[in-house]
Scaffold this active site. Structure first.
Site, PDB file in Angstrom:
ATOM      1  N   THR A 173      32.712  -3.868  37.106  1.00  0.00           N
ATOM      2  CA  THR A 173      32.337  -5.156  36.495  1.00  0.00           C
ATOM      3  C   THR A 173      33.133  -6.306  37.104  1.00  0.00           C
ATOM      4  O   THR A 173      32.597  -7.390  37.354  1.00  0.00           O
ATOM      5  CB  THR A 173      32.606  -5.101  34.971  1.00  0.00           C
ATOM      6  OG1 THR A 173      31.910  -3.987  34.440  1.00  0.00           O
ATOM      7  CG2 THR A 173      32.150  -6.361  34.275  1.00  0.00           C
TER       8      THR A 173
ATOM      9  N   HIS B  33      31.708  -7.246  40.365  1.00  0.00           N
ATOM     10  CA  HIS B  33      30.526  -8.104  40.207  1.00  0.00           C
ATOM     11  C   HIS B  33      30.953  -9.567  40.017  1.00  0.00           C
ATOM     12  O   HIS B  33      30.380 -10.477  40.601  1.00  0.00           O
ATOM     13  CB  HIS B  33      29.702  -7.683  38.969  1.00  0.00           C
ATOM     14  CG  HIS B  33      28.992  -6.381  39.133  1.00  0.00           C
ATOM     15  ND1 HIS B  33      28.055  -6.167  40.116  1.00  0.00           N
ATOM     16  CD2 HIS B  33      29.077  -5.227  38.445  1.00  0.00           C
ATOM     17  CE1 HIS B  33      27.601  -4.928  40.014  1.00  0.00           C
ATOM     18  NE2 HIS B  33      28.209  -4.327  39.014  1.00  0.00           N
TER      19      HIS B  33
ATOM     20  N   HIS C 219      39.682  -6.226  32.303  1.00  0.00           N
ATOM     21  CA  HIS C 219      39.612  -5.701  30.934  1.00  0.00           C
ATOM     22  C   HIS C 219      40.273  -4.342  30.741  1.00  0.00           C
ATOM     23  O   HIS C 219      40.441  -3.903  29.623  1.00  0.00           O
ATOM     24  CB  HIS C 219      38.157  -5.640  30.465  1.00  0.00           C
ATOM     25  CG  HIS C 219      37.273  -4.822  31.353  1.00  0.00           C
ATOM     26  ND1 HIS C 219      36.589  -5.366  32.412  1.00  0.00           N
ATOM     27  CD2 HIS C 219      36.998  -3.508  31.365  1.00  0.00           C
ATOM     28  CE1 HIS C 219      35.913  -4.416  33.028  1.00  0.00           C
ATOM     29  NE2 HIS C 219      36.148  -3.264  32.417  1.00  0.00           N
TER      30      HIS C 219
ATOM     31  N   CYS D  33      26.581  -6.678  11.798  1.00  0.00           N
ATOM     32  CA  CYS D  33      25.171  -6.486  12.168  1.00  0.00           C
ATOM     33  C   CYS D  33      24.720  -5.092  11.676  1.00  0.00           C
ATOM     34  O   CYS D  33      25.548  -4.273  11.288  1.00  0.00           O
ATOM     35  CB  CYS D  33      24.990  -6.637  13.684  1.00  0.00           C
ATOM     36  SG  CYS D  33      25.617  -5.252  14.648  1.00  0.00           S
TER      37      CYS D  33
ATOM     38  N   LEU E  39      23.792   0.521  35.705  1.00  0.00           N
ATOM     39  CA  LEU E  39      23.091  -0.725  35.393  1.00  0.00           C
ATOM     40  C   LEU E  39      22.303  -1.164  36.627  1.00  0.00           C
ATOM     41  O   LEU E  39      22.778  -1.981  37.407  1.00  0.00           O
ATOM     42  CB  LEU E  39      24.098  -1.813  35.001  1.00  0.00           C
ATOM     43  CG  LEU E  39      25.061  -1.456  33.868  1.00  0.00           C
ATOM     44  CD1 LEU E  39      26.150  -2.520  33.742  1.00  0.00           C
ATOM     45  CD2 LEU E  39      24.319  -1.317  32.556  1.00  0.00           C
TER      46      LEU E  39
HETATM   47 ZN   LIG Z   1      35.628  -1.331  33.044  1.00  0.00          ZN
HETATM   48 ZN   LIG Z   2      27.837  -5.887  15.198  1.00  0.00          ZN
END
Ligand SMILES: [Zn+2]
Ligand SMILES: [Zn+2]
Length: 342
Positions: free
Chosen positions: A40, A43, A63, A96, A264
């Site tokens: 990521t 990217h 991250h 959610c 992905l």
């Molecule tokens: Zn990662």
């Molecule tokens: Zn949520």
């Protein structure tokens, strides 16, 4: 503090001095000990189409990390200064329908650390305590840093029965290589690693692949049928994102098999649903993130017990300042995991 900042809408990144983040009541401040470069991040670094539509420079990205808590917000109860932690990188809403039913990894309002918020390619990172994972004190800082991507591998491989099954791992980037180790530890009878890159296939061998196939040199579908008495494999873990490889995966899977997709693909992929999915009775699964925190517990125990040894996969360590070297290796595919040390 020093930080690798995605400084502009374009290629690359810049080492900058930025403010140490301040924490909210439910957050902690962590001194980053080790951080690792993810696909990521590549990217974002190369500024591909996905990142152009997703991220908002300038901000410090990254991250994956391990580090030590140096400051704790008033409302934080379960963590203290000095705790050795890593973190789940999905920031979820908690309200959610998915979160309400315990499926936090598919929260509709997911934000990702270092993509949507300030990241950990820096000396310090501020995070909600609810995202932290306490590491065993004796876990090396580089190993602790790569638990998050290993969680992707664990989540993919263990989303169905593995013991006694034949498994194909298509795409041997670092997560694919870790998936090889996890499938082996989970009792797969054969773990077939497929990629176009011999260097990475060799790493897959070190993590326990029983066969490595370079799909640019050997017909991978025929090779897999030869290896499985003409039946095809029981499980395909798709980690390449490449349309041709995905098609080959559906051709090499046996009737009734499980096809788990973590990759992905950058564009929609044409599939022969009639012949390759419906008539074969194949189960296709999309895999995202890590189950919170079931996957983290599995990762931690697989590492602690030595059932999966990720050391051969960690091929490079650089000081944070030399991030460009790390990104160059990642772009060329001439590495396993690259660790940056702030
Ligand atoms: Zn990662
Ligand atoms: Zn949520």
């Amino acid at each position: 503090m020093k930080a690798v900042v995605k400084h502009k809408r374009g290629y690359g990144a810049e080492l900058q001095l930025i403010d140490i983040p301040s924490i909210k009541e439910d957050e902690v401040l962590i001194k980053v000990k080790a951080t690792s470069i993810c696909g990521t991040d590549v990217h974002i670094y190369t500024w591909d189409e996905w990142s152009q539509n997703r991220v908002n420079p300038p901000y410090a990205f990254g991250h994956e990390f391990s580090g030590e808590i140096v400051e704790v917000g008033n409302k934080v109860q379960d963590f203290q200064i000095g705790d050795y932690v890593s973190a789940e990188t999905h920031l979820v809403c908690g309200i959610c329908p998915q979160c309400m039913t315990g499926q936090y990894h598919i929260c509709k309002n997911t934000k990702i650390i270092g993509v949507d918020t300030q990241g950990c390619f820096a000396e310090y990172v501020a995070l909600p305590a609810s995202n932290l994972w306490k590491n065993p004190v004796d876990m090396p800082i580089d190993v602790a840093s790569i638990q998050e991507p290993m969680g992707n591998a664990v989540h993919t491989v263990l989303s169905g029965e593995v013991v006694g099954k034949t498994v194909a791992i298509i795409g041997c980037g670092p997560i694919g290589i870790m998936a090889v180790g996890v499938a082996k530890a989970a009792g797969a009878s054969q773990v077939i690693a497929l990629d176009l890159n011999d260097y990475r296939l060799e790493l897959a061998g070190k993590l326990g692949a029983t066969v490595m196939i370079n799909s640019s040199k050997t017909d991978p579908v025929r090779a897999v049928y030869d290896l499985t008495d003409g039946n095809g494999v029981d499980i395909v873990c798709e980690m390449s994102g490449h349309p041709i490889a995905i098609d080959q995966g559906f051709k090499m899977i046996t009737n009734g098999g499980r096809f788990s997709i973590l990759s992905l693909p950058s564009k929609p992929v044409p599939l022969n649903i009639t012949d390759d999915i419906v008539f074969k009775g194949v189960t296709v699964q999309g895999i995202t993130g890590r189950q919170m925190f079931k996957t983290w517990q599995q990762v931690s125990r697989l590492l602690e017990s030595g059932q999966v040894d990720v050391k051969p996969l960690i091929t490079h360590h650089f000081p944070l300042e030399e991030y460009e070297k790390g990104f160059d290796l990642m772009i060329k595919g001439e590495c396993g995991k690259v660790i940056l040390l702030p």
